[in-house]
Design a protein around this motif. Structure first.
Motif, mmCIF file in Angstrom:
data_model
loop_
_atom_site.group_PDB
_atom_site.id
_atom_site.type_symbol
_atom_site.label_atom_id
_atom_site.label_comp_id
_atom_site.label_asym_id
_atom_site.label_seq_id
_atom_site.Cartn_x
_atom_site.Cartn_y
_atom_site.Cartn_z
ATOM 1 N N UNK A 1 1.095 -1.362 0.450
ATOM 2 C CA UNK A 1 0.213 -0.500 -0.224
ATOM 3 C C UNK A 1 1.019 1.537 -0.121
ATOM 4 N N UNK A 2 2.027 1.140 0.424
ATOM 5 C CA UNK A 2 2.567 2.670 0.832
ATOM 6 C C UNK A 2 3.502 3.127 -0.493
ATOM 7 N N UNK A 3 3.723 2.131 -1.579
ATOM 8 C CA UNK A 3 4.472 1.685 -2.183
ATOM 9 C C UNK A 3 3.904 2.049 -3.948
ATOM 10 N N UNK A 4 2.515 1.610 -3.755
ATOM 11 C CA UNK A 4 1.237 2.086 -4.497
ATOM 12 C C UNK A 4 1.046 4.248 -4.445
ATOM 13 N N UNK A 5 1.178 4.155 -3.169
ATOM 14 C CA UNK A 5 0.544 5.581 -3.070
ATOM 15 C C UNK A 5 1.962 6.407 -3.880
ATOM 16 N N UNK A 6 3.334 5.968 -2.471
ATOM 17 C CA UNK A 6 4.326 6.710 -3.397
ATOM 18 C C UNK A 6 3.899 6.689 -4.440
ATOM 19 N N UNK A 7 3.781 5.821 -5.591
ATOM 20 C CA UNK A 7 4.243 5.920 -6.706
ATOM 21 C C UNK A 7 2.945 6.726 -7.931
ATOM 22 N N UNK B 1 -8.524 12.409 -11.118
ATOM 23 C CA UNK B 1 -7.894 11.428 -11.726
ATOM 24 C C UNK B 1 -7.958 9.677 -11.842
ATOM 25 N N UNK B 2 -7.897 9.090 -12.435
ATOM 26 C CA UNK B 2 -8.033 7.232 -12.190
ATOM 27 C C UNK B 2 -6.758 7.399 -12.817
ATOM 28 N N UNK B 3 -6.462 7.252 -13.659
ATOM 29 C CA UNK B 3 -5.086 6.286 -14.340
ATOM 30 C C UNK B 3 -4.462 7.234 -14.912
ATOM 31 N N UNK B 4 -3.430 6.909 -15.043
ATOM 32 C CA UNK B 4 -1.979 7.611 -16.134
ATOM 33 C C UNK B 4 -1.205 6.596 -16.949
ATOM 34 N N UNK B 5 -1.497 6.965 -18.501
ATOM 35 C CA UNK B 5 -0.600 6.070 -19.365
ATOM 36 C C UNK B 5 0.808 5.836 -18.420
ATOM 37 N N UNK C 1 -2.627 2.999 -12.232
ATOM 38 C CA UNK C 1 -4.193 3.181 -11.700
ATOM 39 C C UNK C 1 -3.727 4.237 -10.080
ATOM 40 N N UNK C 2 -4.879 4.685 -9.818
ATOM 41 C CA UNK C 2 -4.906 5.914 -8.585
ATOM 42 C C UNK C 2 -4.859 4.444 -7.579
ATOM 43 N N UNK C 3 -5.061 4.355 -6.795
ATOM 44 C CA UNK C 3 -5.413 3.394 -5.485
ATOM 45 C C UNK C 3 -5.971 3.160 -5.155
ATOM 46 N N UNK C 4 -6.811 4.471 -4.537
ATOM 47 C CA UNK C 4 -7.795 5.264 -3.778
ATOM 48 C C UNK C 4 -9.329 5.118 -5.287
ATOM 49 N N UNK C 5 -10.918 4.804 -4.776
ATOM 50 C CA UNK C 5 -11.654 4.716 -6.071
ATOM 51 C C UNK C 5 -12.027 6.648 -5.374
ATOM 52 N N UNK D 1 -4.329 12.441 -1.601
ATOM 53 C CA UNK D 1 -3.614 11.531 -2.502
ATOM 54 C C UNK D 1 -2.400 10.131 -1.924
ATOM 55 N N UNK D 2 -2.287 10.880 -0.240
ATOM 56 C CA UNK D 2 -1.598 9.933 0.199
ATOM 57 C C UNK D 2 -2.178 9.820 1.473
#
Length: 977
Positions: free
Chosen positions: A705-711, A735-739, A796-800, A947-948
């Motif tokens: 979870x930390x790595x996904x949020x940091x990314x 924002x839900x996703x970034x290429x 993808x964003x880690x959150x809905x 965002x975090x």
């Protein structure tokens, strides 16, 4: 035939007895238990030929926890109870063995007022009694059927005598509660209350006498109602629970006793007034529930379930922390459930009290300077003039604003003005010497005896000690009893009149035998009993002696050692103590720092000057010319072998000096005034460096979870920089996703500029925090590589995100169901991140961290929707409260979010109370220090919509745990995201 009729009548009356017991118990009434004891005495005496007495009516009964009826000649004791559970049996037996009652009684019988259960755990019970008591569950667990079996073998004369007793109480027009002695005559009640008044007055005199020496003066002070006035904010209203808080000597007990006497006077005048009950800390440590103590104390004074009670609970801080927290919760339950009931508690500022809502915790104010001087003049007969005050240290000036020390100084001035006392420690030391002088005994003969009394009192469950355990010489205590240095509690039981004297003498015992703490260090509960003596000892003893006490604690339970060092203050020591030489300062800093490094484990690698192998480099010290109390110290990081200590170079801290790069972790400060100053100096240095490390969330951990949020955090920073990206113009929460292709291109450019062109590109989200930006970009690259391996094309964003189109505030964009799901995800991730941080960096400190030591746990949250367009209030976020429920060690963290209507505490208090009691079972190694379930609440954009948000929550919990241990000063700043 007459025998058969009499037997049937006995059975009928006995059945009525049991039926009434069941009926009253079914509606929660337990006051009939004590009434039943009175009825059972003549029945049991008649059947078995005993001579039982009810010890609950013996004044100062502190030697019979869990026992109701005794026959001392037959060495038999009985507990009468309507509770038939195995837990009740085990608890009573445990108390019986703990208090060594098997030395006085050979047999313990349980008489259940209802039918006993079919089976009880034989092996567990035998493990408790440890062969110290012959206890047979078939022989010693009774109910009414045991009596009927015996009676069935009697001749008619004996059957009729039993029948007469039952008829007197249970014939058709009689009931247990109206004829058993529960209702006593008005005059008997008045007599009891007046006896309590005399006892309360005597207690006041007893406490004053040790401080002022003269009994006449003590009596005058006890009768002076201008002393011990309650704070203006304190009112004993029905349903209220208040805690008077303050350090020892402020007069908390005197205030409670004054109010107790007022309520006694009201109860004498008004038979319907709440029943006043005064409970001392010694009674609390017997292990009974507060309601059981209240029931016992109220017996014979009225019906507490109808009239209510005014409870005064003195010395909550003197019991172990788990019991203190439990009793506080039970006090709220009694105030809520009993009519016209109020509770007043006295305590030092302990954690469970500090957590109370505003208004419940009432600090006792110190005397003003003028009040202190007037009291000194009145008692000493001397005018306090400027010249007099000029000879007092700041420590003494601070001390005399607490009435206890005001009285001691007045007594001292009355007898001796030749030399000024310089600290609280010296005031207490003089008090002891003066008491022994007045007792006409040799100081050196009695000091070992008084220290032994203090050790036993500290280790005991209630602070009281049997005189026979200390000295076999007859009348050895008599001189000390006459001057009030020790007091009797009941028969041969003695103690000190004030807790501070117990702690003072216990601290002196540590100077003679520091191994006491070494023996305690692997027993948290035992170590906790020595908390206050340790504080005094560390503040007053030499560096070497204090280090002998602190080193084993710092290396085993570092958080407890931190609390001891933080609590030690110069008020106990002598402010004029000069620093030793610079070389000695260096050696003391080395010793203290090494203990902290050993205790803090991996954390030391990032906050201390320790080498990779955990050893310390050379320390350089310098005492500033012109004063002996200003020290400079730093740790060598150069390549030369300088030894352990060295004189610090003159210009070590100047950027223009050649020494600039050779020294690190430098500090220039005036040390505290204790001989063991080096422990506080090094601790402050470590905590300051830790605070800097936590200013930004940059502790490396292996948590998904930390790595996904940091990314994702790094992704948003890049998106804001890359103005050409279409998604950069969107609000980040939508924002839900970034290429990945976009991120690859931007990240590769940043990495290339840094590596090949030596050009650092600053992402505005990270400001100038280069290390944090590097770490987060590393996590982003790691996440991109993982997604590429899985053939993914988007990060993808880690959150809905939100599911509603309109709203003025961020939470208004979420439907209640969507928000509940977002909170569930966020808290689950926060728990995992936080636990990984602690397991990686704070493992040795974990037993003293309230939140960390509770994990693994179930976070139980309650979300309260408020009126509004979308179910939420448009001005304030939805209400959210949570607590942690400890789980078995093999379980994983879980989150349970519920919709909630009504006040959080009112709805969930029962569950929270159960959770609190389970801490001692599930976390025995930490229960002494974590004390109560962690709780929190409130919604904010940072912790729920940022965002975090999970990382932010995790770091907020870490700061909360660290503040509890280190204090607020090092961790004032919030972690910046």
């Amino acid at each position: 035939m007459n025998l058969e009729i009499s037997l049937k009548r006995v059975i009928q009356l006995m059945s009525r007895f049991v039926t009434e017991i069941k009926g009253e118990a079914s509606i929660g009434r337990t006051d009939l238990n004590k009434a039943a004891e009175t009825i059972l005495i003549p029945i049991l005496n008649e059947i078995y030929g005993w001579n039982l007495e009810n010890v609950n009516y013996v004044e100062d009964n502190n030697n019979h926890p869990g026992i109701d009826l005794v026959d001392k000649a037959a060495r038999i004791c009985i507990q009468v109870t309507a509770t038939t559970s195995a837990e009740k049996v085990k608890h009573t037996l445990d108390q019986f063995i703990k208090h060594e009652q098997y030395l006085e009684y050979d047999r313990l019988i349980f008489f259940f007022l209802q039918e006993k259960k079919g089976s009880y755990p034989e092996k567990t019970i035998q493990k408790i009694v440890q062969e110290k008591l012959t206890f047979d569950i078939q022989r010693d667990l009774w109910d009414y059927r045991n009596l009927l079996k015996e009676i069935s073998n009697f001749q008619i004369e004996r059957v009729n005598r039993v029948r007469e007793i039952l008829e007197a109480n249970f014939s058709e027009n009689k009931h247990l509660l109206s004829t058993s002695g529960h209702e006593i005559s008005f005059q008997d009640r008045i007599t009891r209350f007046k006896k309590l008044q005399r006892k309360a007055r005597a207690s006041c005199i007893e406490r004053f006498r040790i401080a002022v020496a003269s009994r006449e003066t003590a009596i005058a002070l006890a009768e002076d109602q201008s002393l011990g006035n309650p704070p203006d904010s304190l009112t004993l209203k029905s349903g209220s629970v208040h805690v008077l808080t303050g350090e020892l000597g402020l007069g908390k007990t005197l205030i409670a006793q004054r109010l107790f006497q007022l309520t006694l006077a009201e109860a004498i005048d008004n038979p319907k007034a709440p029943i006043p009950i005064y409970i001392e800390s010694g009674q609390l440590q017997k292990g009974d529930f507060l309601e059981e103590i209240v029931e016992t104390e109220a017996s014979g004074l009225g019906d507490f379930e109808v009239q209510g009670v005014s409870i005064f609970l003195d010395g909550l801080d003197e019991v172990d922390s788990r019991l203190a927290s439990q009793l506080l919760s039970e006090a709220y339950v009694l105030a809520d459930t009993l009519p016209k009931t109020s509770v007043l508690i006295t305590s030092r500022p302990i954690p469970c009290v500090n957590e109370l809502v505003k208004g419940a915790n009432i600090p006792v104010p110190p005397l003003s300077e003028r009040q202190a001087y007037e009291l000194i003049e009145r008692l000493s007969g001397q005018k306090v003039i400027a010249m007099t005050v000029s000879g007092w240290t700041e420590s003494v000036k601070d001390a005399i604003r607490r009435p206890l020390f005001t009285l001691i100084l007045a007594n001292y001035l009355q007898q001796n003005t030749a030399q000024a006392l310089r600290s609280e420690g010296e005031l207490l030391s003089w008090l002891v010497r003066d008491a022994l002088r007045r007792a006409k005994v040799n100081f050196y003969d009695y000091m070992p005896l008084l220290q032994q009394l203090a050790v036993l009192a500290t280790e005991s469950s209630n602070g009281w000690v049997r005189a026979a355990d200390l000295a076999s010489i007859e009348n050895v205590w008599e001189p000390l009893l006459k001057v009030g240095l020790v007091v009797t509690r009941s028969r041969d039981v003695i103690s000190f009149p004030l807790p501070i004297l117990t702690e003072w003498f216990a601290a002196q015992s540590l100077a003679d035998d520091p191994s006491i703490i070494g023996d305690c260090v692997h027993s948290p509960e035992r170590l906790e009993k020595w908390r206050y003596p340790l504080v005094i000892a560390v503040a007053t003893l030499s560096h070497d002696l204090a280090s002998q006490l602190l080193e084993p604690i710092a290396e085993t339970y570092p958080t407890f050692a931190v609390e001891i060092v933080m609590a030690s203050s110069s008020r106990w020591g002598t402010r004029e103590t000069p620093l030793p030489s610079a070389q000695q300062c260096g050696r003391q800093l080395q010793q203290a720092m090494q203990a902290w490094v050993n205790g803090f484990g991996k954390l030391s690698k990032i906050i201390s000057p320790a080498r990779k192998d955990g050893s310390l480099p050379c320390v350089g010290t310098r005492i500033t010319t012109g004063t002996q109390n200003y020290l400079q110290a730093a740790w060598y990081k150069g390549s030369e072998n300088l030894g352990d200590t060295v004189d610090l170079p003159m210009h070590w801290d100047s950027s223009h000096s050649q020494e600039w790069n050779n020294w690190t972790y430098g500090k220039m400060s005036r040390p505290s005034h204790e001989s063991a100053w080096a422990w506080r100096w090094t601790l402050d240095s470590l905590s300051n460096h830790l605070g800097c490390k936590l200013e930004f969330p940059s502790l490396e951990i292996d948590s998904e979870p930390f790595i996904r949020e940091a990314a994702w955090r790094a992704t948003l920073a890049i998106a804001r920089r890359e103005k050409t990206l279409s998604h950069a113009r969107q609000n980040w929460w939508g924002l839900e996703k970034v290429p990945l292709t976009n991120l690859d291109e931007a990240l590769a450019y940043i990495e290339d500029q840094s590596t090949h062109h030596n050009c650092w590109i600053t992402l505005s989200d990270f400001g100038t925090r280069k290390r944090q930006q590097t770490l987060y970009l590393k996590y982003l690259r790691q996440e991109i590589n993982r997604l590429r391996r899985e053939n993914q094309t988007y990060l993808f964003s880690p959150w809905i995100g939100p599911d509603l189109a309109q709203g003025k505030r961020l939470w208004e964009l979420y439907s209640p169901q969507r928000l509940q799901e977002r909170i569930q995800m966020g808290y689950q991730a926060a728990l995992d991140i936080y636990q990984q941080i602690v397991e990686t960096w704070f493992l040795e400190l974990k037993p003293g961290f309230q939140i960390a030591a509770t994990l693994p746990a179930r976070l139980v949250g309650y979300l309260s929707p408020l009126p509004g367009d979308n179910g939420w209030d448009t001005e304030e976020p939805p209400q959210f409260h949570w607590f942690l429920e400890a789980l078995p060690k093999e379980k994983a963290n879980t989150v349970e979010i519920n919709a909630q209507e009504g006040p959080f505490r009112d709805v969930q208090r029962e569950r929270i109370d159960r959770v609190q009691k389970r801490i001692g079972i599930l976390r025995p190694e930490s229960a002494v220090w974590i004390r109560y379930p962690p709780m929190g609440g409130g919604l904010s954009e940072e912790y729920f919509f940022g965002h975090s948000s999970a990382t932010s929550l995790a770091y907020s919990w870490l700061r909360q745990d660290l503040k509890k241990v280190f204090g607020n000063s090092s961790f004032i700043r919030s972690t910046r995201f």
